[in-house]
Design a protein around this motif. Structure first.
Motif, PDB file in Angstrom:
ATOM      1  N   GLU A  97       5.117  62.415  53.356  1.00 11.91           N
ATOM      2  CA  GLU A  97       4.574  62.350  54.705  1.00 11.91           C
ATOM      3  C   GLU A  97       4.602  63.700  55.400  1.00 11.91           C
ATOM      4  OE1 GLU A  97       3.086  59.759  56.078  1.00 11.91           O
ATOM      5  OE2 GLU A  97       3.502  58.529  54.336  1.00 11.91           O
ATOM      6  N   PRO A  98       3.492  64.073  56.061  1.00  5.59           N
ATOM      7  CA  PRO A  98       3.545  65.262  56.893  1.00  5.59           C
ATOM      8  C   PRO A  98       4.437  64.965  58.103  1.00  5.59           C
ATOM      9  CG  PRO A  98       1.474  64.132  57.219  1.00  5.59           C
ATOM     10  CD  PRO A  98       2.200  63.403  56.108  1.00  5.59           C
ATOM     11  N   GLU A  99       4.912  66.008  58.733  1.00  6.66           N
ATOM     12  CA  GLU A  99       5.742  65.803  59.908  1.00  6.66           C
ATOM     13  C   GLU A  99       4.901  65.173  61.006  1.00  6.66           C
ATOM     14  OE1 GLU A  99       8.208  68.717  62.735  1.00  6.66           O
ATOM     15  OE2 GLU A  99       8.420  69.044  60.581  1.00  6.66           O
ATOM     16  N   LEU A 100       5.371  64.088  61.571  1.00  6.15           N
ATOM     17  CA  LEU A 100       4.619  63.373  62.591  1.00  6.15           C
ATOM     18  C   LEU A 100       5.090  63.738  63.984  1.00  6.15           C
ATOM     19  CD1 LEU A 100       4.541  59.758  61.116  1.00  6.15           C
ATOM     20  CD2 LEU A 100       2.740  61.468  61.060  1.00  6.15           C
ATOM     21  N   GLN A 101       4.128  63.828  64.876  1.00  7.71           N
ATOM     22  CA  GLN A 101       4.442  63.968  66.288  1.00  7.71           C
ATOM     23  C   GLN A 101       4.485  62.554  66.852  1.00  7.71           C
ATOM     24  OE1 GLN A 101       5.057  66.884  67.799  1.00  7.71           O
ATOM     25  NE2 GLN A 101       4.818  67.835  65.805  1.00  7.71           N
ATOM     26  N   LEU A 102       5.479  62.273  67.673  1.00 12.56           N
ATOM     27  CA  LEU A 102       5.579  60.940  68.260  1.00 12.56           C
ATOM     28  C   LEU A 102       4.570  60.833  69.396  1.00 12.56           C
ATOM     29  CD1 LEU A 102       6.922  58.214  68.171  1.00 12.56           C
ATOM     30  CD2 LEU A 102       8.652  59.074  69.733  1.00 12.56           C
ATOM     31  N   THR A 103       3.414  60.306  69.065  1.00 11.64           N
ATOM     32  CA  THR A 103       2.360  60.133  70.060  1.00 11.64           C
ATOM     33  C   THR A 103       2.620  58.844  70.833  1.00 11.64           C
ATOM     34  OG1 THR A 103       0.968  58.848  68.565  1.00 11.64           O
ATOM     35  CG2 THR A 103       0.680  61.265  68.546  1.00 11.64           C
ATOM     36  N   GLU A 104       1.896  58.688  71.910  1.00  6.01           N
ATOM     37  CA  GLU A 104       2.006  57.454  72.699  1.00  6.01           C
ATOM     38  C   GLU A 104       1.644  56.254  71.829  1.00  6.01           C
ATOM     39  OE1 GLU A 104       2.675  54.888  75.902  1.00  6.01           O
ATOM     40  OE2 GLU A 104       3.321  56.927  75.518  1.00  6.01           O
ATOM     41  N   ASP A 105       0.633  56.402  70.981  1.00  6.41           N
ATOM     42  CA  ASP A 105       0.219  55.310  70.107  1.00  6.41           C
ATOM     43  C   ASP A 105       1.324  54.949  69.111  1.00  6.41           C
ATOM     44  OD1 ASP A 105      -1.885  53.456  69.080  1.00  6.41           O
ATOM     45  OD2 ASP A 105      -1.639  54.697  67.287  1.00  6.41           O
ATOM     46  N   LEU A 106       1.955  55.951  68.507  1.00  7.36           N
ATOM     47  CA  LEU A 106       3.048  55.669  67.572  1.00  7.36           C
ATOM     48  C   LEU A 106       4.213  54.994  68.276  1.00  7.36           C
ATOM     49  CD1 LEU A 106       3.105  58.879  65.366  1.00  7.36           C
ATOM     50  CD2 LEU A 106       2.451  56.588  64.660  1.00  7.36           C
ATOM     51  N   ARG A 107       4.536  55.466  69.473  1.00  8.31           N
ATOM     52  CA  ARG A 107       5.623  54.859  70.240  1.00  8.31           C
ATOM     53  C   ARG A 107       5.306  53.394  70.545  1.00  8.31           C
ATOM     54  NH1 ARG A 107       6.545  53.122  74.784  1.00  8.31           N
ATOM     55  NH2 ARG A 107       4.646  53.891  75.747  1.00  8.31           N
ATOM     56  N   ARG A 108       4.085  53.127  71.008  1.00  6.14           N
ATOM     57  CA  ARG A 108       3.681  51.751  71.315  1.00  6.14           C
ATOM     58  C   ARG A 108       3.694  50.883  70.060  1.00  6.14           C
ATOM     59  NH1 ARG A 108      -1.732  51.984  73.129  1.00  6.14           N
ATOM     60  NH2 ARG A 108      -1.588  49.785  73.542  1.00  6.14           N
ATOM     61  N   GLY A 109       3.247  51.446  68.945  1.00  2.00           N
ATOM     62  CA  GLY A 109       3.237  50.708  67.680  1.00  2.00           C
ATOM     63  C   GLY A 109       4.639  50.354  67.222  1.00  2.00           C
ATOM     64  N   MET A 110       5.564  51.295  67.370  1.00  2.00           N
ATOM     65  CA  MET A 110       6.948  51.024  66.971  1.00  2.00           C
ATOM     66  C   MET A 110       7.559  49.939  67.858  1.00  2.00           C
ATOM     67  SD  MET A 110       8.396  54.801  65.775  1.00  2.00           S
ATOM     68  CE  MET A 110       8.809  55.256  67.410  1.00  2.00           C
ATOM     69  N   GLU A 111       7.286  50.008  69.161  1.00  2.00           N
ATOM     70  CA  GLU A 111       7.802  48.975  70.068  1.00  2.00           C
ATOM     71  C   GLU A 111       7.226  47.608  69.710  1.00  2.00           C
ATOM     72  OE1 GLU A 111       6.979  50.215  74.056  1.00  2.00           O
ATOM     73  OE2 GLU A 111       8.424  51.871  73.956  1.00  2.00           O
ATOM     74  N   TRP A 112       5.925  47.568  69.442  1.00  2.00           N
ATOM     75  CA  TRP A 112       5.284  46.300  69.071  1.00  2.00           C
ATOM     76  C   TRP A 112       5.926  45.753  67.804  1.00  2.00           C
ATOM     77  CZ3 TRP A 112       2.201  45.422  64.629  1.00  2.00           C
ATOM     78  CH2 TRP A 112       1.591  44.169  64.589  1.00  2.00           C
ATOM     79  N   TRP A 113       6.088  46.596  66.779  1.00  2.00           N
ATOM     80  CA  TRP A 113       6.644  46.152  65.502  1.00  2.00           C
ATOM     81  C   TRP A 113       8.059  45.621  65.683  1.00  2.00           C
ATOM     82  CZ3 TRP A 113       4.579  44.673  61.265  1.00  2.00           C
ATOM     83  CH2 TRP A 113       5.339  44.545  60.101  1.00  2.00           C
TER      84      TRP A 113
END
Length: 116
Positions: free
Chosen positions: A55-71
Motif C-alpha cells: 500500500e502507498p502511504e495514505l492521507q486520512l481524507t474526510e472520505d476515509l475517516r467517514r468510511g472507517m466510522e461507518w465500518w
C-alpha cells in the motif's frame, strides 16, 4: 522483442493492476507522480524489495475517516452481508458500494445527486 522474463513481469503487473480498485490506482498515481500503470507497478516492486509491502502511504481524507466510522458502526453480521453481496473482503469496497447505493456520485462519492 521482449524476453520471457519481461513478458512474465508484464503479465504479473497487469494482474496486479486489475486487482486494484480505482481509488487504489489513484493512490499509486499520486505516489509515483504519473498516470502510467507501469510506473505504479515498478514502484510497487521497489516497495516490496524495501519491505514496505503493497500500500502507498495514505492521507486520512474526510472520505476515509467517514468510511472507517461507518465500518466500525456495523455489526459482524452486517459486515459479512456486505462481503457476501460484493464478493470481496475489503471494507473499502463495501464503503464505496454503500455510498453508491445512497446516491453519491463524485470521485470520493461525497457529493449526492440532485434531488436525493
Amino acid at each position: 522483442m521482449y524476453s520471457e522474463i519481461r513478458l512474465d513481469d508484464i503479465d504479473r503487473g497487469t494482474k496486479w493492476w486489475e486487482l486494484l480498485s480505482e481509488a487504489e490506482r489513484w493512490e499509486w498515481f499520486a505516489k509515483v507522480g504519473t498516470t502510467r500503470p507501469a510506473d505504479a507497478w515498478d514502484a510497487f516492486k521497489r516497495s516490496r524489495r524495501r519491505g514496505d509491502f503493497r500500500e502507498p502511504e495514505l492521507q486520512l481524507t474526510e472520505d476515509l475517516r467517514r468510511g472507517m466510522e461507518w465500518w466500525k458502526s456495523l455489526s459482524e453480521e452486517e459486515r459479512a452481508e456486505w462481503f457476501a453481496r460484493l464478493g470481496t473482503h475489503r471494507p473499502k469496497d463495501a464503503w464505496n458500494a454503500f455510498k453508491r447505493s445512497h446516491g453519491y456520485v463524485d470521485r470520493d462519492n461525497n457529493q449526492r445527486r440532485q434531488g436525493n
